[in-house]
Motif scaffolding. Structure first.
Motif, PDB file in Angstrom:
ATOM      1  N   GLY A  41      36.485  36.666-110.301  1.00 47.62           N
ATOM      2  CA  GLY A  41      36.417  38.109-110.518  1.00 47.62           C
ATOM      3  C   GLY A  41      37.720  38.826-110.214  1.00 47.62           C
ATOM      4  O   GLY A  41      37.803  40.055-110.315  1.00 47.62           O
ATOM      5  N   GLN A  47      37.575  40.162 -98.335  1.00 46.78           N
ATOM      6  CA  GLN A  47      37.699  40.173 -99.797  1.00 46.78           C
ATOM      7  C   GLN A  47      38.235  38.831-100.319  1.00 46.78           C
ATOM      8  O   GLN A  47      39.338  38.745-100.867  1.00 46.78           O
ATOM      9  CB  GLN A  47      38.611  41.317-100.223  1.00 46.78           C
ATOM     10  N   SER A  98      36.852  36.926-102.799  1.00 42.14           N
ATOM     11  CA  SER A  98      36.789  37.085-104.249  1.00 42.14           C
ATOM     12  C   SER A  98      35.530  37.864-104.567  1.00 42.14           C
ATOM     13  O   SER A  98      34.622  37.971-103.728  1.00 42.14           O
ATOM     14  CB  SER A  98      36.783  35.738-104.981  1.00 42.14           C
ATOM     15  N   VAL A  99      35.441  38.390-105.785  1.00 44.18           N
ATOM     16  CA  VAL A  99      34.259  39.143-106.187  1.00 44.18           C
ATOM     17  C   VAL A  99      33.039  38.235-106.172  1.00 44.18           C
ATOM     18  O   VAL A  99      31.962  38.605-105.674  1.00 44.18           O
ATOM     19  CB  VAL A  99      34.466  39.750-107.591  1.00 44.18           C
ATOM     20  N   ARG A 100      33.195  37.026-106.688  1.00 42.98           N
ATOM     21  CA  ARG A 100      32.058  36.112-106.761  1.00 42.98           C
ATOM     22  C   ARG A 100      31.604  35.676-105.369  1.00 42.98           C
ATOM     23  O   ARG A 100      30.396  35.602-105.093  1.00 42.98           O
ATOM     24  CB  ARG A 100      32.429  34.895-107.593  1.00 42.98           C
ATOM     25  N   CYS A 149      33.690  46.268-102.529  1.00 46.20           N
ATOM     26  CA  CYS A 149      34.550  45.188-103.007  1.00 46.20           C
ATOM     27  C   CYS A 149      35.656  45.769-103.881  1.00 46.20           C
ATOM     28  O   CYS A 149      35.383  46.549-104.802  1.00 46.20           O
ATOM     29  CB  CYS A 149      33.736  44.163-103.793  1.00 46.20           C
ATOM     30  N   CYS A 150      36.888  45.391-103.587  1.00 46.09           N
ATOM     31  CA  CYS A 150      38.018  45.756-104.461  1.00 46.09           C
ATOM     32  C   CYS A 150      38.893  44.538-104.713  1.00 46.09           C
ATOM     33  O   CYS A 150      40.077  44.664-105.034  1.00 46.09           O
ATOM     34  CB  CYS A 150      38.829  46.902-103.856  1.00 46.09           C
ATOM     35  N   GLU A 157      38.860  42.593-107.133  1.00 47.67           N
ATOM     36  CA  GLU A 157      39.300  42.467-108.528  1.00 47.67           C
ATOM     37  C   GLU A 157      40.679  43.068-108.745  1.00 47.67           C
ATOM     38  O   GLU A 157      41.429  42.650-109.623  1.00 47.67           O
ATOM     39  CB  GLU A 157      38.277  43.106-109.468  1.00 47.67           C
TER      40      GLU A 157
END
Length: 682
Positions: free
Chosen positions: A41, A261, A263-265, A288-289, A291
């Protein structure tokens, strides 16, 4: 007065240049077949150009100061928590402490300095340490700062990845960033940190590590990402519930969850694991940032604060739950209720936020001091841990592993484990009783920089190494030869404020290069001491004092050159260091004695580092105490840096000069240039 501490100000520095995941993958010599943007992500990250870890840290600190009521001169402590100490091209710095470099750059002239290293949990760990110092009355306010220049690891991975399952692939998800927070005591019992929980499950220390690459030049990050996340998702949900229960919250009371953070996943999978554990739906409040900024390691939680405060999603009075997982393996939780920080942050950085985030403020910093204009006190704990402290922190047991000759040579880990086992065998406490383990050794096997070496030591000593049981928090504290005294002071503060009951401080030194730098003169050794609260009044450590001459900070350096396969340790020790040490010790010793209301004549024994015969012979003139009361073992004990004072103390314990009722003075000195002194009541 509230016993809680709060984030008084926040500074985040994001470099201008953006690098997309596609551009990162195109730079790989052997491009992995995975679509990392889809899997993780992460679309892009910020990349420092012409800037290094120290620059990112300094600019973040300047931004935090620009919105603070404190000036740099008001800061009582500067604690740096960077993992990636890349302060120059193809170099990794062990000495001096990065905190000393930040102190010099921002003008924090009287601040206590040291580095706290605990992988991606570093900044939260640093806040916990400063919280303990504040609650114990050692300092009034402190700066916790980190500059993460992670792209050298990503660039090494791009050159060296051999296949799509290579352990270095996770390094392609890293980004650069600097972050800083100023911590002080909360004026409102409703605001501030309510709960901190750092748990080292050292049995799981094998999932992630970073060190100079054996494949060629550069540093490498090896991660068993899938196994790491599976293990974390099994264990962290129960600690999340414990954090909420201890705070008196439910998930409905939490406005925002701030995870590491990675990763997004990874964040999405962790959220699912938490829902499965609780067997219920949860509010959609996970921020979440990743990405946009990728994994900025220690700084990632504060990038989230920066991003969502400026988006008006985080408001004053909101309740936050911080969650972090780090190599070692460390699971960290903290609960925080914000004061008006979001409003003040938007007022300072809200207009032209993108430009503000890319460059520090250029205007002069106005001194704010304490509320009402009262200037902050000197950072020396003499003002707080002198005669008013009755049940002092004492040395409950001591173990050493002295330099040895013969073959095979011992590793640093073997030395420190031998010392640690000897210390624990002499103690009345069980291994499970050790709540805090601090490693202050500077030079380590293989020049490993992640995880904290303390995690490997905790594993070897079997200190609560599994999750879901009694807790041990293990981390590294670095400040050259003064690290041992700094670590003892931190444990004393944690004991005094009730964060721990038993603490252990360990150290070892070695140059593991096949052809060591001739300038490396420290004999491999190990030392460990167990600290608790003295069972009777007037026994144990009294006042501590440290003196840092930042004008001479470049006179003593220890770096690992990453131009060489497996790295090469290079030391620089300028002539005249011993004279600087003696001058600093004269000032530190005078302040420590004054803090305990003692005169030099009342000291029965002085235990200095055994640097050289010339150094020890210069101490009487420097500190005003006769040579007959100064321990001199230089004829048979070489300089061993962080372990030196404890090796000398081991030879004195049980003797007449350390009999009950006697008073001692422990000394240390090293890069920075920093000298330290501590009074001890036997």
């Amino acid at each position: 007065m509230s016993n809680k501490v709060k984030i008084e100000s926040l500074g985040v520095y994001l470099p201008d240049k953006t690098l997309s995941m596609e551009e990162m993958l195109r730079s790989c010599r052997r491009r992995p077949r995975w679509d990392l943007e889809r899997i993780t992500g992460i679309r892009e990250r910020r990349v420092a150009v012409g800037e290094y870890a120290i620059d990112l840290a300094v600019k973040a600190a300047q931004r935090a100061l620009s919105m603070s009521r404190y000036a740099a001169a008001d800061l009582d402590a500067v604690v740096c928590t960077s993992i990636s100490k890349h302060h120059a091209p193809d170099e990794f710095t062990f000495e001096p402490a990065t905190a000393a470099l930040v102190r010099r750059a921002i003008g924090a002239r009287r601040a206590l300095v040291f580095d706290v290293v605990n992988a991606c949990a570093g900044m939260l760990n640093g806040i916990w340490v400063v919280q303990g110092l504040i609650r114990a009355g050692v300092v009034r306010c402190g700066l916790v700062v980190s500059g993460e220049h992670n792209m050298p690891l990503a660039e090494t991975a791009a050159r060296q990845i051999r296949h799509s399952f290579d352990g270095q692939i996770a390094a392609l998800t890293l980004g650069d960033c600097g972050a800083a927070v100023i911590i002080d005591r909360s004026d409102d019992e409703r605001c501030g940190f309510h709960w901190f929980d750092l748990v080292t499950g050292a049995k799981h220390d094998q999932y992630c590590y970073s060190k100079p690459s054996p494949r060629g030049p550069g540093g490498m990050l090896i991660t068993k990402a899938r196994d790491f996340q599976k293990m974390g998702n099994v264990h962290f949900p129960s600690y999340t519930k414990q954090a909420l229960d201890a705070t008196g919250w439910t998930f409905d009371d939490v406005q925002h969850v701030v995870p590491h953070q990675v990763s997004v996943r990874a964040i999405a999978q962790s959220t699912k694991a938490l829902k499965r554990y609780l067997s219920c739906d949860l509010p959609d409040n996970v921020l979440c940032c990743a990405e946009r900024y990728a994994n900025t390691t220690t700084t990632s939680h504060f990038v989230v604060l920066h991003e969502f405060i400026l988006q008006n999603k985080i408001q004053s009075g909101h309740n936050l739950l911080f969650v972090s997982g780090a190599s070692g393996t460390v699971i960290t939780h903290a609960t925080l209720t914000l004061d008006d920080l979001p409003d003040r942050y938007r007022a300072r950085f809200g207009t032209g936020a993108a430009a503000a985030a890319a460059a520090p403020a250029a205007h002069a910093i106005v001194s704010g001091g304490e509320p009402g204009g009262t200037p902050a006190v000197d950072a020396s704990p003499a003002s707080a841990s002198g005669p008013s402290l009755h049940r002092r922190c004492r040395i409950e047991s001591l173990g050493v592993s002295p330099p040895r000759s013969g073959w095979p040579a011992w590793s640093a880990l073997k030395h420190v484990l031998a010392a640690g086992h000897a210390c624990l065998d002499r103690s009345r406490y069980r291994r499970a009783d050790v709540r805090v383990l601090i490693n202050c050794g500077v030079h380590r096997d293989g020049h490993v920089c992640e995880p904290a070496i303390a995690a490997y030591i905790a594993h070897g000593l079997d200190l609560n190494i599994e999750f879901q049981g009694r807790r041990t928090t293990a981390f590294d504290l670095l400040n050259g030869g003064c690290g041992m005294l700094n670590a003892i002071q931190v444990v004393a503060a944690l004991l005094r404020c009730g964060e721990a009951q038993i603490g252990m401080v360990v150290a070892s030194e070695i140059d593991s290069d096949r052809r060591p730098d001739p300038a490396f003169s420290y004999a491999p050794s190990g030392a460990a001491l167990l600290l608790d609260c003295a069972p009777r009044d007037g026994v144990g450590f009294g006042a501590f004092a440290f003196d840092t001459d930042e004008r001479e900070v470049d006179r003593c350096r220890s770096v690992v050159s990453l131009k060489h396969k497996r790295g090469r340790l290079l030391l620089r020790r300028d002539p005249g260091l011993e004279e600087l040490y003696l001058a600093g010790l004269g000032r530190a010793a005078a302040r420590a004695l004054a803090g305990d209301g003692l005169s030099p004549e009342q000291i029965d024994v002085v235990v200095p580092p055994q640097i050289s015969k010339k150094f020890v012979s210069g101490l009487p003139a420097a500190i005003g105490i006769g040579s007959d009361r100064i321990v001199d073992l230089t004829d048979r004990l070489p300089d061993t840096l962080t372990t030196s004072t404890l090796l000398a103390l081991q030879g004195e314990l049980g003797g007449a000069r350390c009999a009950p009722g006697k008073k001692g003075l422990l000394l240390a000195c090293g890069s920075g240039i920093t000298a330290g002194a501590a009074v001890y009541h036997f």
